[in-house]
Design an enzyme around this catalytic site. Sequence first.
Site, PDB file in Angstrom:
ATOM      1  N   GLU A 109       0.776  -1.231   0.000  1.00  0.00           N
ATOM      2  CA  GLU A 109       0.000   0.000   0.000  1.00  0.00           C
ATOM      3  C   GLU A 109       0.817   1.295   0.000  1.00  0.00           C
ATOM      4  O   GLU A 109       0.368   2.293  -0.545  1.00  0.00           O
ATOM      5  CB  GLU A 109      -0.933   0.008   1.222  1.00  0.00           C
ATOM      6  CG  GLU A 109      -2.026  -1.033   1.190  1.00  0.00           C
ATOM      7  CD  GLU A 109      -2.997  -0.786   0.050  1.00  0.00           C
ATOM      8  OE1 GLU A 109      -3.632   0.289   0.029  1.00  0.00           O
ATOM      9  OE2 GLU A 109      -3.114  -1.660  -0.834  1.00  0.00           O
ATOM     10  N   SER A 392     -38.690 -27.310 -19.166  1.00  0.00           N
ATOM     11  CA  SER A 392     -39.979 -27.119 -19.827  1.00  0.00           C
ATOM     12  C   SER A 392     -40.887 -26.118 -19.137  1.00  0.00           C
ATOM     13  O   SER A 392     -41.983 -25.840 -19.639  1.00  0.00           O
ATOM     14  CB  SER A 392     -40.695 -28.462 -19.948  1.00  0.00           C
ATOM     15  OG  SER A 392     -40.007 -29.283 -20.868  1.00  0.00           O
TER      16      SER A 392
END
Length: 773
Positions: A109, A392
């Site tokens: 960082e 279906s």
Amino acid sequence: MTLSTRRQAKRAARREARRALPLWRRMLPTWRITLGTLTALLLLAVGAFAVLYVIVPVPDPNAHAVAQNNIYLYADGTTEIARTGAVNRTDVTIDQIPLQTQQAVVSAEDRTFYQNRGIDLKGMLRAGWNTLLGKGMQGGSTITQQYVKNYYLTQDQTFERKGRELFIALKVDQQRSKNEVLAGYLNSSYFGRGAYGIQSAAHAYYGVDVSQLTLGQGAYLASLLQAPSLYDVRTATPANREKAVARWNYALDGMVQLGFLTTADRNAATFPEPIDPQPATGLAGQAGYLVGVADDYLISSGTIDAATLKAGGWRITTTFEKPKQDAFVKAVQDELTGELDPKARPTTDTDVRVAGASVEPATGRVVAVYGGPDYAKQPFNDALRQDNQIGSTFKPIDLAAGLIAQHTVDGRPITTETRYDGTSERPVTGGPTPYAPPNEDDVDYGNITLRYAMVKSVNSVYAQEGVDAGLARVRDTAVKLGIPDNVRGMDPANTSMTLGTATPSALDLAGAYATLANHGQAHTPWSVQKLERVNPGGAVDVPKMPDHKATDAVGRNIADSVTDVLRDVVSPRGTGSAALDLGRPAAGKTGTTDANLSAWFAGYTPELTTTVGLFRENPKSHAKEPLAGTAGLTRINGGAFPTKIWTDYMTAALSGTPTRQFDLQAGHTDPGPDNWPTTGAPTSTSPSATPTTAATTSAPATTPSHAPSAPAATDQPNPGPVAPSPQSPRPTPSQDQPSPSSRPTQTRSARPSDPPTATAGPSGTAVAPAPAR
């Protein structure tokens, strides 16, 4: 000549020399003017900086440090579902954090952390320059600045906030040691999975205290700080996983560069896979699933953003009704869980999962969902997942699209009584891709109506009917009814789309069927009816909730015609016959996908729409596994456990309410050739529909025609007497349907009345582009 006179003479000479210069040169300031201006600006900037440094104070911690719980309530507004939203954070001292973890964070960082004074001017200038060069937004904040933003300020992207952050960072660096700043940063940062602070992150990703983190684990947590949600490798996309691993390598390489780690130790490090996400405390049972549905609705509808919701303090009244929710859970336990025996059948009765949702058609209110057995044991909400084909249960959408089209591409009318060739594996004509789907058990039905094909879920018929209606129209109809337009498997370029390769969630599918139940009026399912928060000062936040006005999806006669057909599915010879036990008018459709990877039943009464899906999933690889063999049955169809669960739940959910009949206005008239664009329309190369005088008009709504059942094939047992149906009385139809016949080489499966598939009526099979049968 005096000194003053000499100076005046020099100034006069300079003026004369300047007048002799070209005009453009005289327009430029002299070096004396330039130097004086720059000096004045510098002094002004230094003065302004000094003033701002003095007047900008170090504020109290922001509200996030004292965030409250979110309280979720059932629809009654008093019964509590769960409390969430409190910041999941446990502060630790710098001495409890392994040194290598600290160093990995600095390396990932802010590599100048131990040298800078709270800000890094070079880094800020470099980041700004790279942004201008088009290399994407670059971050130049130090660890001190990020800590200030997390602890004292907000995440707002404004110049005012950034300016305050800079001055406060300078003061904090002067007032606190580097270890204090680093500890504050690691205790206040968000690491994903709801974990704030390094201690909570260690538990969330590795199940250990922060003091037990290894080099690799600490480096991975350090890499998460850049993009917590995206870099969670257990849930990330392949591309984001690569980025996360690259960030992990960046952190370790930086440790070597800064002298924190030897090259040998760096090379010996291997990527430490984190554990699966664990559920938040207090969300056990059904609570976590309900909270997930509510949160998903609030955020996706734009009512509130994720950060504001996570800040806590909200009182959220949902639409879920506790009696119905409890009934859904009980139905799954009674109809499915009790039939499973993982010890006796470990390869088939384990990892069986259910997805379910129940919606009021008239309002769109979600009254119950089933996302899993216990959020504490299975923190994945199956009610919201969009990766199971619906088979279906998609056929009613094909039918609706056909009724909207009113004609095939070559001009033949499409009604619920239009006849099609029901031969198994008959090639579909006119589709974009070759397709010849088999019917279940490879049964040939001959020349049958669309109504009868729905009752028996005949694949060959609806594969062709969907193409005749137009695959683009089928997709558009699905979206209008409520299927999200971004789900997989709805590409009109694939003919197989007609048989349910789409993968909407159980809640999505319930919304689509609710539109049919609501006579074509669509509501997007919603799950929160009230949202409010009391602020410390006493003011009350009440965000505006979305409107829930119905939209016109399809015409009423179209929706009611589909409902009329789906009522016949819930009949003694329909694939949804098990739903007759509900004892009141109902309509629905079963669905079973290729390779038996999922089974569905979606159905409704005039008051309530519910969907139930069943599937198996490997808990480690998350790959879908066949349902065949579950509970000792050779095949699990939509007419089996899904329909039984649906019936059990609906019976309890509707208990004590008056029985209502469907108010249908089915049927539509032929618009005539002038209303159908035939110019340039492709012509089918082989007959698909065979209209006849008696079968090309819809029956009147008052006397809907029932799809006649076919006589039993010669190799099938007689089904015996038909039980009376709770549906409204219908006229006795003539036996005009052909007898289905199996192919000579086909080994027929047992009829629904024969074991071991006694609970499963035949249902259609959604076939992928290259089905394996």
